[in-house]
Write a protein that holds these residues in place. Structure first.
Motif, PDB file in Angstrom:
ATOM      1  N   VAL A  84      97.246  90.687   1.907  1.00 45.74           N
ATOM      2  CA  VAL A  84      96.730  90.221   2.998  1.00 45.74           C
ATOM      3  C   VAL A  84      96.671  91.388   4.149  1.00 45.74           C
ATOM      4  O   VAL A  84      97.950  92.020   4.021  1.00 45.74           O
ATOM      5  CB  VAL A  84      97.346  88.889   3.683  1.00 45.74           C
ATOM      6  CG1 VAL A  84      98.527  89.078   3.974  1.00 45.74           C
ATOM      7  CG2 VAL A  84      96.436  88.299   4.599  1.00 45.74           C
ATOM      8  N   ALA A  96      96.630  91.226   7.863  1.00 46.02           N
ATOM      9  CA  ALA A  96      96.756  90.418   9.258  1.00 46.02           C
ATOM     10  C   ALA A  96      96.640  91.394  10.344  1.00 46.02           C
ATOM     11  O   ALA A  96      97.333  92.253  10.602  1.00 46.02           O
ATOM     12  CB  ALA A  96      98.175  89.788   9.452  1.00 46.02           C
ATOM     13  N   LEU A 119      97.829  87.530  16.665  1.00 40.49           N
ATOM     14  CA  LEU A 119      97.071  87.469  15.308  1.00 40.49           C
ATOM     15  C   LEU A 119      95.434  87.545  16.087  1.00 40.49           C
ATOM     16  O   LEU A 119      95.359  86.661  16.748  1.00 40.49           O
ATOM     17  CB  LEU A 119      97.367  86.165  14.744  1.00 40.49           C
ATOM     18  CG  LEU A 119      96.679  86.263  13.316  1.00 40.49           C
ATOM     19  CD1 LEU A 119      96.711  87.162  12.193  1.00 40.49           C
ATOM     20  CD2 LEU A 119      96.745  84.857  12.732  1.00 40.49           C
ATOM     21  N   TYR A 165      92.041  88.041   9.878  1.00 43.68           N
ATOM     22  CA  TYR A 165      92.797  88.663   8.464  1.00 43.68           C
ATOM     23  C   TYR A 165      91.825  88.672   7.377  1.00 43.68           C
ATOM     24  O   TYR A 165      90.384  88.436   7.586  1.00 43.68           O
ATOM     25  CB  TYR A 165      93.576  87.402   8.042  1.00 43.68           C
ATOM     26  CG  TYR A 165      92.810  86.309   7.480  1.00 43.68           C
ATOM     27  CD1 TYR A 165      92.822  86.052   6.331  1.00 43.68           C
ATOM     28  CD2 TYR A 165      92.557  85.103   8.275  1.00 43.68           C
ATOM     29  CE1 TYR A 165      91.868  84.924   5.661  1.00 43.68           C
ATOM     30  CE2 TYR A 165      91.649  84.147   7.740  1.00 43.68           C
ATOM     31  CZ  TYR A 165      91.340  84.106   6.422  1.00 43.68           C
ATOM     32  OH  TYR A 165      90.537  83.017   5.951  1.00 43.68           O
TER      33      TYR A 165
END
Length: 95
Positions: free
Chosen positions: A5, A7, A57, A60
């Motif tokens: 992943v 991020a 964040l 993603y």
């Protein structure tokens, strides 16, 4: 191959320009079949625990790569890095 992943993190006050959006599109095209989940941009967030402040964040994606080193090499081309953002790369562990 393993799944990783990406991020994406950035200051929530930063607004992407048309040029930024085009750069992201070009980067994802360059990644090609390594991308298994285009992910999504993230809007408003809430952080529980220690807050990273301007390192919220912001999106993603999921990619396939042979190992963490290769996944990190793919992430190095992230357009967000050019305007103060960061990319956290993590291996996904099958459950």
């Amino acid at each position: 191959m393993s799944a990783f992943v990406f991020a994406f993190r950035n200051d929530p006050a930063v607004n992407a320009t048309d040029e930024d959006i085009a750069a992201w599109g070009a980067w994802f095209q360059q990644l090609g079949s390594a991308v298994t989940d285009m992910g999504s941009r993230v809007g408003t967030t809430t952080v529980l625990g220690t807050s990273a402040g301007a390192n919220a964040l912001s999106g993603y994606a999921v990619v396939e790569a042979p190992d963490l080193t290769a996944a990190t090499a793919l992430a190095e081309g992230c357009p967000g890095l050019s305007y103060g953002g960061s990319v956290e790369v993590g291996e996904l562990i099958p459950m």
